[in-house]
Design an enzyme around this catalytic site. Sequence first.
Site, short mmCIF file in Angstrom:
data_model
loop_
_atom_site.label_atom_id
_atom_site.label_comp_id
_atom_site.label_asym_id
_atom_site.label_seq_id
_atom_site.Cartn_x
_atom_site.Cartn_y
_atom_site.Cartn_z
N ARG A 18 0.83 -1.23 0.00
CA ARG A 18 0.00 0.00 0.00
C ARG A 18 0.85 1.26 0.00
NH1 ARG A 18 -3.84 -0.89 4.85
NH2 ARG A 18 -1.94 -1.89 5.59
N ASN A 36 -6.34 -2.88 1.78
CA ASN A 36 -6.28 -4.34 1.82
C ASN A 36 -7.69 -4.88 1.96
OD1 ASN A 36 -3.52 -4.61 1.73
ND2 ASN A 36 -3.27 -4.72 3.95
#
Lengths: 771, 330
Positions: A18, A36
Amino acid sequence: MSGRLLRIRGLVQGVGFRPYVWRLANELGLNGWVRNDGAGVTLAVDGAKMAEFITRLPNEIPRLARIDDIVSETAEVSDSGFAIRDSVADSVGTAIGPDAALCPACIAELCDPANRRWRYAFTTCTHCGPRYTVSRRIPYDRAQTSLAAFPLCPPCASEYTDPVDRRFHAETTCCPACGPQLSLLDAAGQPLAGDPIGETLRLLQAGRIVAIKGLGGFHLACDARNTAAVAELRRRKQREAKPFAVMALNAAALAGYAEIGAAELGLLRSAAAPVVLCAKGAGELPGIAPALASLGVMLPATPLHLLLWHEAAGRPSGSDWLAQENELLLVMTSANPHGEPLVTGNAEALARLAGLADAYLVHDRDIVVRCDDSVLRATADGPSFIRRARGYVPLPIALSNGGPSVLALGGYLKNTVCLLKGKEAFLSQHIGGLDNAAAIAFLEETVAHLLAILDVRPELIVHDLHPDYPSTQLALRLAAELGVPALAVGHHQAHLAAICAEHGVNEPIIGLALDGVGLGPDGGAWGGELLRLDGARCDRLGHLAPLKLPGGDRAAREPWRMALSALHGAGLGYRVGGWLKQRYPERDGGPLLTMLARDLRCPPTSSLGRWFDAAAGLLGVCEISQYEGQAAMLLESLAVAHGPVPPLADGFVLRDGGLDLSPLIGALLVCHDAAEGAALFHATVAAGLAAWVVQALAPQGGFLRGAVHGSKEAKIAVGGGCAMNALLMTALRRHLETAGLTLLEARQAPPNDGGLALGQAWLARKMFKER
Amino acid sequence: MAHGAGGRAMAQLIEELFAKHLGNEYLAQGDDGALLPAPGAGRLVMATDSHVVSPLFFPGGDIGCLSVHGTINDVAVMGAKPLYLSAGFILEEGFKLADLARIVQSMAAAAKEAGVPVVTGDTKVVERGKGDGVFITTTGVGIVASGDELSGRAAQPGDVILVSGTLGDHGMAIMAERESLGFESPIVSDTAALHGLIAAMRASGAEIHVLRDPTRGGLATTLNEIAQQSGVGMMLQEKALPVKPAVSAACEFLGLDPLYVANEGKLVAICAARDADTLLSAMRAHPLGAAAAIIGSVKADPHHFVQMTTGFGGKRIVDWLSGEQLPRIC
Ligand SMILES: [Fe+3]
Ligand SMILES: [Mg+2]
Ligand SMILES: [Zn+2]
Ligand SMILES: [Zn+2]
C-alpha cells in the site's frame, strides 16, 4: 467515469504494497485510494498520468511482493488526492510470508552512524526480515509474533502507523530502544563483557567455535580459513566428511574457492538467501567439502550476520564496503547435534550444544518456528532444490486444480509434509530423518503449525506404503483422530506425482523414478522404475535389473557390500577375492558371498541409488558412507573432475521391459582410474536410461505403442533422489531431447524425499476423485 | 513312522516313549486328564506356547527343552512358581522315531531339572508334507501368592531396566545352524528355565515392577510392548547392552540388530531405581544372571517411545516393527 478500479491478487499484504501504491500515485499526481481486503489489494486511481501508473505498477513492486492477477474495471474517483484507506475488517493479513534477507534500505541504516539503528542487529522493515520463523499463529501481526514481547517505542510506533513509511505495519520492526538485544555467553552460559559482535568476531578469528542464533535456529560457526578450527568443529560434531556451508560477504570474497556465475549470484542475492552449491574453484578450503566438486556458499542475510563482516571491515559507514574485499569466511553449519532437529532456544542451546560451542551469540527474540537453511543448485536448466526451507516456506506451490484439503506426511529421511488447500500446495520446511524422537516431535509440531496458520482441517490424509515409517504411523493416528480417510501411496509413484503436481500435468505421463529404496505396491524395494502415471493409476512398465542388498539397509550404508553384490549378480563372484585384495584388503568377502549364495538377508531392490553405491564401492571411491548419499556425491564429483566420456558400448542391456546395467560392472572392475570409471558410469547410465525410455515409446514395436501419442511433445517426468545428480540429469536430458522428448523435473520442490509429500498429496486428490 | 493301519501299534510305541522318559505319578494315572493336588492359597497362572523351530536340533538345545523352558518362563515372569506342564505333539508322518526319542529325552531332562513335571499330553500324526517334523505345544500352570503377581502394566517413570545376560544368542544360534554359516566359535542358544533366577531375584527384596522374557522379536519388541502396556517411554544406553562378540559380529554381517533377535533364556526386569543395585547383585549371583546389566530407565513419554542413546551420544528410536524389517533407506 474515467477512473479505474484495480483488484490485485498475489503476495500483496504485509510486504509494503500500500505505501508503494501511495508513493507511485502521489509521484504521478493521481487521485484515488488503496486498501487491503480479503482478496488482496484493491485500489482506485484517476488522473492525467493514470496510464503510466498502470504500466509501472506491476514493474516496480516491493521486493517481497508478487502479483498473480489484476482485474481492472471503471470507477468513479473523487479528486481529493490519494489516500490509504483502512483495511476491510476480518479479511486481511492472514498470510504469513517467508523470512527475507535484509533489504538495501535497512543495510543503509545499519551502516549509518547517525541513524538510530546504527549497528542494530534486529533492523527490519516491510521489505525484509523474519516472518515465518517468528510467527506463532495467524493473522500475521505483531501480537502473534515473538516481537510481541517488545512494545514499540514512540519513534517506532510512529513509523509503524505512518502509511508512507517503509515500516508501515512492519510487524517485526523495532530499534535499539525497544527491541531485542544481543548477548554473548561463554561455554558455561555466563555473559561475556564487551560488544557482543566485536567479541564474537574476536573469538572466531582466534579459531574458536561460536554458536550463533540465526533466523530458524542456531548455527555453529568457525573461521573457514582456519584448518585447525574446521577440524576441531568436525571432531566435536563427530562429522567426519559431510560438507559444511561457508558464508562470505560477497562473491569477490569467494573468488578462487567457488565459481559463482550469474545464476548462482542471482540465487545468493535473492530475498530467500539460500545456500547455493557452486563448482569449486582452484583453491581449496581444507576440510570444508572433502572430495566434492562443489562448495555450498551463502551471503549474510540478517543484520546480525552482516554485522560480523561490518565489524571485520572496521565498522565503516556507508555501503561501499559491501562490494569490497573482506577476508572473513565463516563455516555456518546447522547446530543439530546427532541428526536431531536444529537447536532454537537459548537454554536449549546451552544444554544441547554443550561441548560443541565455545561461546554463544544469543538474543532475546524467540525463534518460534524451526527452519533450516535452504540449499539449491543452479543448473543449465534452472535452479533446483536440494533442501527447501528458510526463505521459501511457507510460500505455496501453485496447482492446476483445486480439490479437497489434503495432508501428506511424507517419507522417512529428509522428510517434509505437505498441505493442499484449494489450488495451492504448502510444502513444509525440511524436517529431516525421522529416526529420533526429537525429529518426530518436530514433525508433529510442523503439522500442527501448518494446519493452524493455513486454517485447514484436512479431508484426506496420505502416507507412504511403508508401515514402519513414523510418518505413516502419525498419518494413521491423525486420520483416526480427525475421522478422515488415510490413504497409502507407493513411494515412487509419489516421486513422479510431485513433478506432475508442480508442472500441472493431468494427462497420462511416462516417468523414471530414479531413487534409493522405497516400497512398491507389491511390497518390493523399488527405486529404478519406468512408470506410467494416469491420475491415481500407476503401471510399472519396467524396472532396473535387481541388485541384492546383503544385510538389508546395512548394504545401503556400505557401498563395498553393494559392489560385492553387483559382482555376484553379474556372475563375477569368482573375481570378488582379487577385487577385495586390491580395493579393501582388510575385508573378508566370505560371509557376504555365503549370504548371497543362500539368499539370506539379501532382499532384492531395483534401486538406481544402489547401483551408484555399487559403482562407488567397486571403484574404491567409497567403502562405507559417512553421510547419506556420500557415495553418489563422490562419484559425481569424480566424474565432473574427469570430464565427459562416451557411454560404454554394450554397457547395458534392455530386456523384458527392464534395464540391466550388469555389463557395466565388468568394465568398472577392470577400470583402474576411478575418475574415468565414474565418468563412464554416469555416461552409460544416462544412455541406458534414455534408450530404455525410447524403446518403451517406440511407435513401431514399442510396448507402449499408443500409450503416449505424438512423441515430439512427449514429456518424461524424472524424479527421485538420483535426480539431484546434475551430471546424470544433464546427460539424460540431452539424450531425451535428441529423441524428441522433453524431460520434466522437480523445480519447486526437491526431487528427493523432500518433495515426496507434494506427490502424495496430489495423488490423494486423484484417488479421491476416482472413488 | 507310519500312519493309518499301523496306528495302534505306533500309538503304543509313542506312549511308551513318553512314559519311559517323562513318567511321573500324574502321567501314570492314564486318564484323559491329570488329577492334581490343588495348590494352597494364591492365584493360578496359566500360559501356553506352541513351539515351531527349524532346525529342531541346534547348539545349546533342541525343540524339546525349548518347549519346556519357554512355557515355564512365561509362567514365571508372571511372578508365579511353575507347577505342572502339559505337552501336545504334532508329528509329521515319516519323522524318525530316534529323533523323537531325543526330543522327548531332552524335554524330560529339562522338566526334571526345572522340577516341573509334564502331567498330561497328546500326540497327533499328520500326513507327510503337512508338518515340519514336529510341533510341540506346552501349557504350564503355576501359582502366585496374592499381591506377588507381575504384569507388563506396572513400569513407572524413574524405574531402572535390567537384562539377565547377553542378547540374541538363541536367534543367532538357530540362524547359524540353519544356514550353516560356520562361524569360528559356534554360537550357542541360551535356552533355559528362568524360574530359579526369578526366585532369587524376588528373594533379594528388590521392588520388581515388571519381568518379561524377550523371546521372538527380541528385547526391542518386548520393551515396546511394556512401554505401551504401562503407558511410559524408555531410554536405553547402547553401550550398556550385553552382546557376545560372536553374536555381534554375525549380526553385523547379516545386517541384523541384536535388539530384535530372539532370546530363550533371558529376562528383562524393571524395578524401582533405589533397588537396582540390589537386584543386579542378586541376578549376577545366579548362574543364569552372571552377565546381567542395567541397560536403561523408564521415562514419562506420551509417545511411549523406546529410545536409545547411541555410542556417539545421539538418540534414536528403537522401533516397534510391524513385521519383518523392511529396507527403508531411500
Ligand atoms: Fe525416495
Ligand atoms: Mg510365550
Ligand atoms: Zn528492510
Ligand atoms: Zn523502537
